[in-house]
Motif scaffolding. Structure first.
Motif, PDB file in Angstrom:
ATOM      1  N   ALA A 172      21.331   9.270 -20.745  1.00 40.40           N
ATOM      2  CA  ALA A 172      20.602   8.185 -20.029  1.00 40.40           C
ATOM      3  C   ALA A 172      21.014   8.205 -18.626  1.00 40.40           C
ATOM      4  CB  ALA A 172      21.326   6.621 -20.894  1.00 40.40           C
ATOM      5  N   THR A 173      22.241   8.697 -18.355  1.00 41.43           N
ATOM      6  CA  THR A 173      22.457   8.400 -16.678  1.00 41.43           C
ATOM      7  C   THR A 173      22.284   9.711 -15.890  1.00 41.43           C
ATOM      8  OG1 THR A 173      24.995   9.344 -17.322  1.00 41.43           O
ATOM      9  CG2 THR A 173      24.439   6.817 -17.513  1.00 41.43           C
ATOM     10  N   GLY A 174      22.277  11.093 -16.805  1.00 40.35           N
ATOM     11  CA  GLY A 174      21.945  11.928 -16.113  1.00 40.35           C
ATOM     12  C   GLY A 174      23.327  12.671 -15.470  1.00 40.35           C
ATOM     13  N   HIS A 188       9.155   2.186 -19.270  1.00 34.28           N
ATOM     14  CA  HIS A 188      10.135   2.238 -19.966  1.00 34.28           C
ATOM     15  C   HIS A 188      10.696   3.730 -19.771  1.00 34.28           C
ATOM     16  CE1 HIS A 188       9.873  -1.462 -22.012  1.00 34.28           C
ATOM     17  NE2 HIS A 188       8.530  -1.261 -22.521  1.00 34.28           N
ATOM     18  N   VAL A 189      11.899   4.058 -19.783  1.00 31.14           N
ATOM     19  CA  VAL A 189      12.423   5.476 -20.094  1.00 31.14           C
ATOM     20  C   VAL A 189      12.543   5.517 -21.549  1.00 31.14           C
ATOM     21  CG1 VAL A 189      14.618   6.767 -19.699  1.00 31.14           C
ATOM     22  CG2 VAL A 189      13.693   5.564 -17.787  1.00 31.14           C
ATOM     23  N   VAL A 190      12.403   6.743 -21.858  1.00 26.92           N
ATOM     24  CA  VAL A 190      12.178   6.927 -23.373  1.00 26.92           C
ATOM     25  C   VAL A 190      13.295   8.032 -23.747  1.00 26.92           C
ATOM     26  CG1 VAL A 190      10.996   7.545 -25.450  1.00 26.92           C
ATOM     27  CG2 VAL A 190      10.051   6.169 -23.634  1.00 26.92           C
ATOM     28  N   SER A 211      23.603   2.747 -23.524  1.00 29.78           N
ATOM     29  CA  SER A 211      23.679   1.386 -22.830  1.00 29.78           C
ATOM     30  C   SER A 211      24.514   1.456 -21.707  1.00 29.78           C
ATOM     31  CB  SER A 211      24.368   0.406 -23.764  1.00 29.78           C
ATOM     32  OG  SER A 211      25.652   0.438 -24.136  1.00 29.78           O
ATOM     33  N   ARG A 212      25.565   2.396 -21.461  1.00 30.39           N
ATOM     34  CA  ARG A 212      26.409   2.654 -20.361  1.00 30.39           C
ATOM     35  C   ARG A 212      25.584   2.922 -19.363  1.00 30.39           C
ATOM     36  NH1 ARG A 212      32.180   1.722 -21.349  1.00 30.39           N
ATOM     37  NH2 ARG A 212      32.209   1.229 -23.623  1.00 30.39           N
ATOM     38  N   ALA A 213      24.377   3.091 -19.147  1.00 32.14           N
ATOM     39  CA  ALA A 213      23.320   3.126 -17.913  1.00 32.14           C
ATOM     40  C   ALA A 213      22.938   1.806 -17.562  1.00 32.14           C
ATOM     41  CB  ALA A 213      22.177   3.764 -18.268  1.00 32.14           C
ATOM     42  N   GLY A 214      23.592   0.672 -18.174  1.00 34.40           N
ATOM     43  CA  GLY A 214      23.339  -0.706 -17.647  1.00 34.40           C
ATOM     44  C   GLY A 214      22.274  -1.153 -17.939  1.00 34.40           C
ATOM     45  N   LYS A 215      21.298  -0.899 -18.811  1.00 37.01           N
ATOM     46  CA  LYS A 215      20.178  -1.498 -19.149  1.00 37.01           C
ATOM     47  C   LYS A 215      20.029  -1.894 -20.719  1.00 37.01           C
ATOM     48  CE  LYS A 215      17.537   0.685 -15.403  1.00 37.01           C
ATOM     49  NZ  LYS A 215      16.379   1.479 -15.126  1.00 37.01           N
ATOM     50  N   PRO A 216      19.262  -2.963 -21.158  1.00 39.91           N
ATOM     51  CA  PRO A 216      19.185  -3.002 -22.462  1.00 39.91           C
ATOM     52  C   PRO A 216      18.671  -1.972 -22.921  1.00 39.91           C
ATOM     53  CG  PRO A 216      18.207  -4.969 -21.242  1.00 39.91           C
ATOM     54  CD  PRO A 216      18.627  -3.831 -20.142  1.00 39.91           C
ATOM     55  N   VAL A 217      18.841  -1.669 -24.415  1.00 41.16           N
ATOM     56  CA  VAL A 217      18.500  -0.425 -25.291  1.00 41.16           C
ATOM     57  C   VAL A 217      17.902  -0.996 -26.553  1.00 41.16           C
ATOM     58  CG1 VAL A 217      18.992   1.797 -26.482  1.00 41.16           C
ATOM     59  CG2 VAL A 217      20.259   0.911 -24.290  1.00 41.16           C
ATOM     60  N   LEU A 218      16.817  -0.240 -26.794  1.00 46.51           N
ATOM     61  CA  LEU A 218      15.855  -0.717 -27.946  1.00 46.51           C
ATOM     62  C   LEU A 218      15.800   0.570 -28.696  1.00 46.51           C
ATOM     63  CD1 LEU A 218      13.928  -2.238 -30.053  1.00 46.51           C
ATOM     64  CD2 LEU A 218      12.159  -1.647 -28.691  1.00 46.51           C
ATOM     65  N   LEU A 219      16.387   0.783 -29.852  1.00 48.56           N
ATOM     66  CA  LEU A 219      16.292   1.792 -30.833  1.00 48.56           C
ATOM     67  C   LEU A 219      15.577   1.569 -31.934  1.00 48.56           C
ATOM     68  CD1 LEU A 219      17.420   4.653 -32.096  1.00 48.56           C
ATOM     69  CD2 LEU A 219      19.343   3.323 -33.000  1.00 48.56           C
ATOM     70  N   ARG A 254      30.034  -1.184 -30.983  1.00 44.85           N
ATOM     71  CA  ARG A 254      30.798  -1.977 -30.545  1.00 44.85           C
ATOM     72  C   ARG A 254      31.153  -1.904 -28.916  1.00 44.85           C
ATOM     73  NH1 ARG A 254      35.524  -2.419 -35.457  1.00 44.85           N
ATOM     74  NH2 ARG A 254      34.271  -3.418 -36.694  1.00 44.85           N
ATOM     75  N   GLU A 255      31.055  -0.407 -28.669  1.00 47.41           N
ATOM     76  CA  GLU A 255      31.126  -0.188 -27.247  1.00 47.41           C
ATOM     77  C   GLU A 255      30.099  -0.333 -26.366  1.00 47.41           C
ATOM     78  OE1 GLU A 255      34.088   0.590 -25.914  1.00 47.41           O
ATOM     79  OE2 GLU A 255      35.338   1.039 -27.574  1.00 47.41           O
ATOM     80  N   SER A 256      29.040  -0.869 -26.904  1.00 51.60           N
ATOM     81  CA  SER A 256      27.771  -1.093 -25.963  1.00 51.60           C
ATOM     82  C   SER A 256      28.110  -2.089 -25.026  1.00 51.60           C
ATOM     83  CB  SER A 256      26.694  -1.765 -26.880  1.00 51.60           C
ATOM     84  OG  SER A 256      26.351  -0.935 -28.009  1.00 51.60           O
ATOM     85  N   MET A 257      27.433  -1.994 -23.836  1.00 52.22           N
ATOM     86  CA  MET A 257      27.830  -2.706 -22.597  1.00 52.22           C
ATOM     87  C   MET A 257      26.675  -3.522 -22.236  1.00 52.22           C
ATOM     88  SD  MET A 257      30.841  -1.674 -21.487  1.00 52.22           S
ATOM     89  CE  MET A 257      31.048  -2.097 -19.790  1.00 52.22           C
ATOM     90  N   THR A 258      25.504  -3.395 -23.142  1.00 52.68           N
ATOM     91  CA  THR A 258      24.325  -4.162 -22.816  1.00 52.68           C
ATOM     92  C   THR A 258      23.644  -4.572 -24.184  1.00 52.68           C
ATOM     93  OG1 THR A 258      22.950  -2.266 -22.550  1.00 52.68           O
ATOM     94  CG2 THR A 258      23.764  -3.034 -20.687  1.00 52.68           C
ATOM     95  N   PRO A 259      22.685  -5.429 -24.143  1.00 47.55           N
ATOM     96  CA  PRO A 259      22.111  -5.519 -25.496  1.00 47.55           C
ATOM     97  C   PRO A 259      21.585  -4.414 -25.901  1.00 47.55           C
ATOM     98  CG  PRO A 259      21.342  -7.214 -23.936  1.00 47.55           C
ATOM     99  CD  PRO A 259      22.234  -6.271 -23.083  1.00 47.55           C
TER     100      PRO A 259
END
Length: 598
Positions: free
Chosen positions: A67-69, A430-432, A452-460, A478-483
């Motif tokens: 997600a972050t590169g 959206h980035v996919v 989620s560590r990229a700082g944006k909400p994630v839909l799986l 549990r380590e998710s930082m965003t929704p």
């Protein structure tokens, strides 16, 4: 060797990771890795999520890096713990995702003698890592300390490119494992050397591959000479979203329609009105005579081979059509039929090709013909979906339609990655993320949590078998930082096998037992038991509402979406039947485009 020297050794490792730009190190607990963990904590510059299961930890790190590169690091203890990293490293290797794997190890004197929790960890991951470094046991000399910093920098640079991927650093450590301060004049002198090293900038650049001018000239000449071509795009990394305009510019200048899969980073978001974006290309390619679209005489493929069933079905009729492949760093030609594979930074290649072309007004008719067919096929899909409101396609359309702009979308393998292109396109950007390196179903929840560590909400969005395969990933979530919204499309097993030849051999009960393999679990109940939020959504409208709520709350929410067992096949079959019987002059609107954006 003293405990103080070992402490300096591992502190230098931690400092070099941070200095070289690594921001996240996923830790799995253990004793032998104590010096590494205490050094990372003391440094304080890296995020240090803690995940017990090394397999889930590795997929979490994969999600962070994808997600972050930016390279993500892993730390674990010695022995079998190290082997649990392998599935994620296979995916990272084949997908070009940068990871830095640090495995604590027993020292040389404990090898090959039956010592507890000791295996041969040197070259453990074989060809799936770009390079393997064994640091050896800590040595208290200035050159040894310089070599540690150099090897870490070298490893991180290799992870970044020119073929991004995982690297392995094996770190033998001796007892005592607890940190210790310098206590002798020699140790204090060495500590000053290490401090000086830590103030020396680290150079861990990103090497890149650039295609040669001769290859670029050849492809540009082929495009200039052929007005009837298409651009088809398979899976590409998240960073390729920045190259959208370059792809659009090339397609418009060439007068070629664009056939983009969701995983290409080109499907979602606004598109220029001059661009012929063929969202229904899967069914167009699957239909007899391309549903009336004029046949291409040149194919430009970007990235991986498309997963669309229509692409495979059309191969016999396209066998004689020259195909050029643009690939970042790997050879992408599994059926060995490409006219040329041009390896090098794809964004750069696209810009250089476009610069060699001029806009030809007379070429718009070919792309317009494809757009007309796409609209007609889209109408057939909408009617088929209306007849199957509890199908996978209806759920996917509802889920993605509810995702706010710039939500990171991760699509699971098997059916979801194939169904999504049938029902959605355009709309909000959206980035996919997709797991198309080794194309496995493993680690999808853990890797989405890492994203989620990229700082944006994630839909799986994933299937019920994939969900069951990664239940440990719910703990990692549990380590998710965003929704993090996890939509479990539950069709009662691996229904992709229903569309494979084995299903037509009448295997009876053996088919359900060995292929369909329905998990037989309640995803919502499992999620609640593991501490996640959960809800059941039995209609597309309920799914959309649940996704909206989940993406407004930090942390994981599992959305159980039961669907009909054969919905995906039913929608596809009915759409093709409707297409076959529809009038070629019918041109309905394209409501399959989210939010009315074409």
């Amino acid at each position: 060797m003293s405990a103080a020297i070992q402490t300096m050794w591992t502190e230098l490792i931690a400092a070099t990771l941070a200095d070289a730009g690594v921001a996240t190190c996923v830790i799995s607990p253990g004793s032998r890795s104590t010096p590494l963990v205490t050094a990372l904590v003391a440094d304080g510059r890296l995020e240090l999520p803690n995940i017990i299961d090394e397999r889930a930890a590795a997929f979490f790190a994969l999600g962070v890096a994808r997600a972050t590169g930016v390279p993500a690091a892993l730390v674990c203890t010695s022995g079998s713990a190290t082997a649990h990293y392998l599935p994620a490293l296979v995916e990272a290797s084949l997908a070009g995702v940068p990871l830095v794997v640090l495995t604590a190890d027993r020292p040389p004197e404990l090898q090959q003698c039956g010592a507890s929790q000791t295996i041969d960890q040197v070259d453990l991951y074989g060809a799936f890592v770009r390079e393997a470094f064994d640091l050896g046991a800590p040595v208290g000399t200035a050159i040894a300390m310089r070599a540690v910093r150099r090897k870490l920098s070298q490893a991180i640079s290799l992870a970044r490119g020119p073929r991004p991927g995982p690297v392995h650093i094996n770190v033998p450590l001796r007892k005592p494992l607890e940190p210790a301060q310098p206590s002798t004049d020699g140790e204090r002198a060495l500590a000053r050397t290490v401090a000086s090293l830590c103030h020396t900038p680290v150079t861990a650049p990103t090497p890149t591959l650039v295609a040669g001018d001769d290859a670029i000239d050849q492809l540009a000449a082929a495009i200039a000479a052929e007005p009837r071509g298409v651009v088809i795009a398979g899976a590409m990394p998240a960073k390729f979203a920045a190259a959208r305009e370059a792809v659009f510019d090339l397609a418009i200048r060439a007068g070629y329609p664009l056939l983009a899969e969701a995983s290409s980073q080109l499907r979602f978001g606004p598109r220029p009105p001059q661009l012929a974006a063929i969202d229904q290309f899967d069914l167009v390619l699957a239909a007899p005579t391309l549903a009336g679209a004029p046949a291409p005489r040149l194919i430009i493929q970007i990235g991986s081979e498309p997963v669309a069933a229509g692409w495979m079905a059309a191969q016999p009729s396209l066998a004689d059509v020259p195909r050029y492949v643009l690939a970042d760093h790997e050879w992408r030609d599994p059926d060995s039929s490409a006219r040329a594979v041009i390896v090098g930074d794809v964004a750069s290649s696209l810009a250089r090709i476009t610069a060699r072309l001029s806009l030809v007004e007379s070429r718009t008719s070919f792309a317009a013909s494809w757009s007309s067919v796409d609209a007609r096929v889209g109408g057939a899909v909408n009617r088929a979906l209306a007849s199957h409101p509890r199908s996978e396609g209806a759920v996917l359309r509802a889920a993605l339609g509810a995702a706010p702009a710039h939500t990171v979308v991760q699509i699971g393998n098997s059916l979801p990655i194939r169904v999504v292109d049938l029902v959605v396109g355009g709309g909000a950007p959206h980035v996919v993320l997709s797991q198309r390196g080794a194309a496995g179903i493993d680690g999808l929840i853990a890797s989405a949590a890492g994203a989620s560590r990229a700082g944006k909400p994630v839909l799986l969005v994933l299937g019920d078998v994939s969900f069951a395969h990664d239940l440990g990933g719910l703990l990692a979530a549990r380590e998710s930082m965003t929704p993090l919204a996890i939509v479990v499309v539950d069709n009662g097993g691996g229904r992709i096998f229903n569309g494979l030849p084995i299903a037509r051999t009448n295997p009876g009960a053996a088919f359900d037992k060995h292929f369909t393999t329905a998990p037989g679990i309640d995803p919502a109940a499992v999620a609640l038991a593991l501490g996640a939020r959960a809800v059941s959504a039995t209609s597309p409208a309920a799914v959309a509402s649940a996704v909206t709520a989940a993406l407004a709350s930090t942390g994981p929410t599992v959305i159980h979406a039961p669907v009909t067992a054969t919905g995906a096949q039913d929608v596809r079959r009915d759409a093709l039947d409707l297409l076959a019987t529809s009038s070629a002059t019918t041109r309905p609107s394209s409501p399959h485009v989210i939010a009315g954006v074409s």
